[in-house]
Structures are given as structure tokens and as C-alpha cells.
Motif scaffolding. Sequence first.
Motif, mmCIF file in Angstrom:
data_model
loop_
_atom_site.group_PDB
_atom_site.id
_atom_site.type_symbol
_atom_site.label_atom_id
_atom_site.label_comp_id
_atom_site.label_asym_id
_atom_site.label_seq_id
_atom_site.Cartn_x
_atom_site.Cartn_y
_atom_site.Cartn_z
ATOM 1 N N ASP A 49 0.850 -1.188 0.000
ATOM 2 C CA ASP A 49 0.000 0.000 0.000
ATOM 3 C C ASP A 49 0.894 1.249 0.000
ATOM 4 O OD1 ASP A 49 -2.167 1.667 0.068
ATOM 5 O OD2 ASP A 49 -2.552 1.402 2.197
ATOM 6 N N LEU A 50 1.532 1.497 -1.131
ATOM 7 C CA LEU A 50 2.460 2.613 -1.295
ATOM 8 C C LEU A 50 2.104 3.427 -2.524
ATOM 9 C CD1 LEU A 50 5.823 0.676 -0.793
ATOM 10 C CD2 LEU A 50 4.672 2.110 0.889
ATOM 11 N N HIS A 51 2.502 4.666 -2.527
ATOM 12 C CA HIS A 51 2.435 5.507 -3.719
ATOM 13 C C HIS A 51 3.526 4.974 -4.654
ATOM 14 C CE1 HIS A 51 0.964 9.426 -5.200
ATOM 15 N NE2 HIS A 51 2.100 9.455 -5.854
ATOM 16 N N ARG A 52 3.228 4.770 -5.926
ATOM 17 C CA ARG A 52 4.179 4.115 -6.837
ATOM 18 C C ARG A 52 4.454 4.999 -8.038
ATOM 19 N NH1 ARG A 52 6.568 -1.276 -7.902
ATOM 20 N NH2 ARG A 52 7.388 -0.966 -9.973
ATOM 21 N N PHE A 53 5.706 5.051 -8.451
ATOM 22 C CA PHE A 53 6.106 5.726 -9.677
ATOM 23 C C PHE A 53 6.587 4.647 -10.628
ATOM 24 C CE2 PHE A 53 6.343 8.887 -6.370
ATOM 25 C CZ PHE A 53 5.726 9.970 -6.961
ATOM 26 N N LEU A 54 5.811 4.388 -11.676
ATOM 27 C CA LEU A 54 6.037 3.268 -12.580
ATOM 28 C C LEU A 54 6.689 3.733 -13.876
ATOM 29 C CD1 LEU A 54 5.458 0.247 -13.250
ATOM 30 C CD2 LEU A 54 3.259 1.028 -14.182
ATOM 31 N N GLU A 66 2.353 8.045 -12.300
ATOM 32 C CA GLU A 66 2.178 8.181 -10.857
ATOM 33 C C GLU A 66 0.934 7.407 -10.460
ATOM 34 O OE1 GLU A 66 1.864 11.678 -7.496
ATOM 35 O OE2 GLU A 66 2.037 12.238 -9.603
ATOM 36 N N LEU A 67 1.130 6.319 -9.714
ATOM 37 C CA LEU A 67 0.031 5.447 -9.298
ATOM 38 C C LEU A 67 -0.269 5.674 -7.822
ATOM 39 C CD1 LEU A 67 1.193 2.139 -11.034
ATOM 40 C CD2 LEU A 67 -0.300 3.927 -11.951
ATOM 41 N N GLU A 92 -4.469 -2.220 -5.574
ATOM 42 C CA GLU A 92 -3.539 -3.274 -5.995
ATOM 43 C C GLU A 92 -3.525 -3.469 -7.496
ATOM 44 O OE1 GLU A 92 -3.674 -7.100 -4.120
ATOM 45 O OE2 GLU A 92 -3.803 -6.233 -2.125
ATOM 46 N N LEU A 93 -4.685 -3.362 -8.137
ATOM 47 C CA LEU A 93 -4.788 -3.605 -9.571
ATOM 48 C C LEU A 93 -4.988 -2.285 -10.304
ATOM 49 C CD1 LEU A 93 -5.079 -5.440 -12.075
ATOM 50 C CD2 LEU A 93 -7.521 -5.533 -11.573
ATOM 51 N N PHE A 94 -4.093 -2.017 -11.225
ATOM 52 C CA PHE A 94 -4.191 -0.867 -12.114
ATOM 53 C C PHE A 94 -4.484 -1.466 -13.494
ATOM 54 C CE2 PHE A 94 -1.519 0.095 -8.555
ATOM 55 C CZ PHE A 94 -2.008 1.320 -8.128
ATOM 56 N N ALA A 95 -5.713 -1.298 -13.961
ATOM 57 C CA ALA A 95 -6.203 -2.041 -15.112
ATOM 58 C C ALA A 95 -5.867 -1.386 -16.448
ATOM 59 C CB ALA A 95 -7.715 -2.222 -15.006
ATOM 60 N N LYS A 96 -5.728 -2.232 -17.435
ATOM 61 C CA LYS A 96 -5.529 -1.792 -18.812
ATOM 62 C C LYS A 96 -6.621 -0.791 -19.175
ATOM 63 C CE LYS A 96 -5.452 -3.627 -23.485
ATOM 64 N NZ LYS A 96 -5.453 -4.844 -24.304
#
Length: 71
Positions: free
Chosen positions: A10-15, A51-52, A57-61
Motif C-alpha cells: 500500500d504505497l504511492h508508486r512511480f512506474l 504516478e500510481l 492493488e490492480l491498475f487495469a488496462k
Amino acid sequence: LSEDFTFKPDLHRFLPVTLEYSNSGQLLAKPIKGNGSGDFISLKDANGILELPRGKELFAKGESYSFIPMA
């Protein structure tokens, strides 16, 4: 996003992503597969970073997120 991406903590994510156009002309961000936050060499192929937000948990297409270009 051009494909689903999952991230369990459960983190801020930079993809890191590369940009590509679909057959219909839509601009898509394709996740770059790396080996965690210390894998700086994987950034060489990135066009930018998505920036997510945390709490998911799921970042969808097909979903849209803030894009930070890499110059």
C-alpha cells in the motif's frame, strides 16, 4: 495503461513506462519490468513515469494516470 499492472504494498508508486500507439491511434503507457526501486538501469528505456496512487492493488488496462515525462 496498455496492460494490467499489480502492486501489492500500500504505497504511492512511480512506474517507469514506454509510450506506444495502439492500432486505433490511442497513446498507451507500457510498464517496464524491473527489479525493484534500486534497478536504475531499467530507466534507460523509459519515456516517462506514471504516478500510481496508494490504496489500490490492480491498475487495469485502459485506466489513465498522471504521466511525468523524462527529458
